[in-house]
Design an enzyme around this catalytic site. Structure first.
Site, PDB file in Angstrom:
ATOM      1  N   VAL A  99       0.850  -1.182   0.000  1.00 45.18           N
ATOM      2  CA  VAL A  99       0.000   0.000   0.000  1.00 45.18           C
ATOM      3  C   VAL A  99       0.886   1.231   0.000  1.00 45.18           C
ATOM      4  CG1 VAL A  99      -1.808   1.272   1.200  1.00 45.18           C
ATOM      5  CG2 VAL A  99      -1.821  -1.234   1.244  1.00 45.18           C
ATOM      6  N   ASP A 152     -10.012  -1.944  16.389  1.00 44.23           N
ATOM      7  CA  ASP A 152      -8.777  -1.191  16.607  1.00 44.23           C
ATOM      8  C   ASP A 152      -8.608  -0.120  15.542  1.00 44.23           C
ATOM      9  OD1 ASP A 152      -6.487  -0.568  18.061  1.00 44.23           O
ATOM     10  OD2 ASP A 152      -5.206  -1.895  16.896  1.00 44.23           O
ATOM     11  N   LYS A 192      -7.926   3.355  14.141  1.00 40.46           N
ATOM     12  CA  LYS A 192      -7.135   4.484  14.646  1.00 40.46           C
ATOM     13  C   LYS A 192      -6.380   5.094  13.480  1.00 40.46           C
ATOM     14  CE  LYS A 192      -3.609   1.137  16.154  1.00 40.46           C
ATOM     15  NZ  LYS A 192      -2.884   0.590  17.319  1.00 40.46           N
ATOM     16  N   PRO A 193      -5.785   6.279  13.658  1.00 39.13           N
ATOM     17  CA  PRO A 193      -5.129   6.951  12.533  1.00 39.13           C
ATOM     18  C   PRO A 193      -4.005   6.149  11.885  1.00 39.13           C
ATOM     19  CG  PRO A 193      -5.530   8.515  14.290  1.00 39.13           C
ATOM     20  CD  PRO A 193      -5.880   7.163  14.838  1.00 39.13           C
ATOM     21  N   ASN A 222      -4.032   3.088  11.355  1.00 43.82           N
ATOM     22  CA  ASN A 222      -4.640   2.014  10.574  1.00 43.82           C
ATOM     23  C   ASN A 222      -5.466   2.541   9.403  1.00 43.82           C
ATOM     24  OD1 ASN A 222      -3.544  -0.072  12.025  1.00 43.82           O
ATOM     25  ND2 ASN A 222      -5.281  -0.309  13.397  1.00 43.82           N
ATOM     26  N   ASP A 236      -5.061  -3.455   8.974  1.00 44.60           N
ATOM     27  CA  ASP A 236      -4.872  -4.184  10.228  1.00 44.60           C
ATOM     28  C   ASP A 236      -6.176  -4.641  10.874  1.00 44.60           C
ATOM     29  OD1 ASP A 236      -3.809  -5.436  12.384  1.00 44.60           O
ATOM     30  OD2 ASP A 236      -2.852  -3.662  13.248  1.00 44.60           O
TER      31      ASP A 236
END
Length: 248
Positions: free
Chosen positions: A19, A62, A64-65, A67, A80
């Site tokens: 990615v 989970d 979050k920034p 991820n 993730d």
């Protein structure tokens, strides 16, 4: 996305998707508070991915920034799913060491108090991320994880000088029942704000891709969000144009 796995010369290997992009955490750290249109665009794409995951019975747990990856073409990848939970499975919510699974700064009150996660827990986490994108700061901080937990459970979120504040406040409601019912509803709330994002020099090569993504969405008033078959108005289970399905 996992393409292949096996052994070579007595060593295990995995072939995974590469990615190209920058995490939202790095984006906020370097850029500061994001323009409202970009915050809405990123959060809307994440909501589209969560819609697909939740409709398959999967909670991320989970979000979050770090991820969320913003690619050079404006697409957002949700990364993730290592802590993802199938809601119908009998999986203990705590690790063997007794630690709550998740990241303290983005955990919903019910995860902290009861050790349980549901789709609306992911919406709370996305609300934390959206709040952070608009302010440039984490919603709740403290000297210890327990101090952060206490704030999530007891302290109301700071109000924002943004037209997105009502949406953020609903996503950050302490009780799951007071949050939007589904990620699809969050997507519908955000899509009207995800219009014509300005350039992000050094991060997005051409902001028009993200603008194109937002422009083709169903506009508010074109039908109830609950009547729409997918975040893009396409057939059921069809991923959004630039939102990545949960396997990414």
């Amino acid at each position: 996305m996992l393409y292949d796995f096996g052994t070579y010369d007595q060593r295990l290997f995995q072939v995974m998707q590469f990615v190209d992009g920058v995490t939202v955490a790095d984006l906020v750290q370097e850029f500061g508070p994001l323009p409202e249109a970009w915050a809405a665009t990123i959060a809307a794409q994440a909501a589209a991915v969560l819609t697909e995951a939740h409709e398959h019975g999967i909670c991320h747990r989970d979000l979050k920034p770090t991820n969320l990856m913003l690619c050079p073409d404006g697409a957002v990848k949700v990364l993730d799913f290592g802590l993802a939970l199938l809601r119908e499975s009998d999986v203990a919510p705590f690790s063997r060491a007794g630690q709550i699974l998740g990241t303290p700064s983005y955990m919903a009150p019910e995860q902290i108090q009861r050790g349980t996660a549901e789709p609306r827990s992911d919406l709370y986490a996305l609300g934390c991320v959206l709040h952070e994108m608009l302010t440039g700061e984490q919603l709740f901080t403290g000297p210890t994880a327990y101090a952060v937990f206490d704030k999530h459970v007891k302290e109301p979120p700071r109000r924002l000088r943004s037209t997105l504040d009502p949406i953020v406040q609903r996503m950050l409601a302490k009780e799951p029942a007071d949050r939007p019912a589904t990620a699809r509803d969050v997507f519908a709330d955000l899509q009207g704000f995800a219009q014509n994002p300005p350039p992000l020099p050094g991060f997005v090569q051409n902001a028009s891709t993200a603008a194109m993504y937002a422009s083709v969405q169903l506009r508010p008033g074109s039908g109830s969000p609950r009547d729409r078959r997918s975040p893009t108005g396409a057939a059921p289970r069809t991923p959004a144009t630039v939102a990545t399905p949960p396997s990414a």
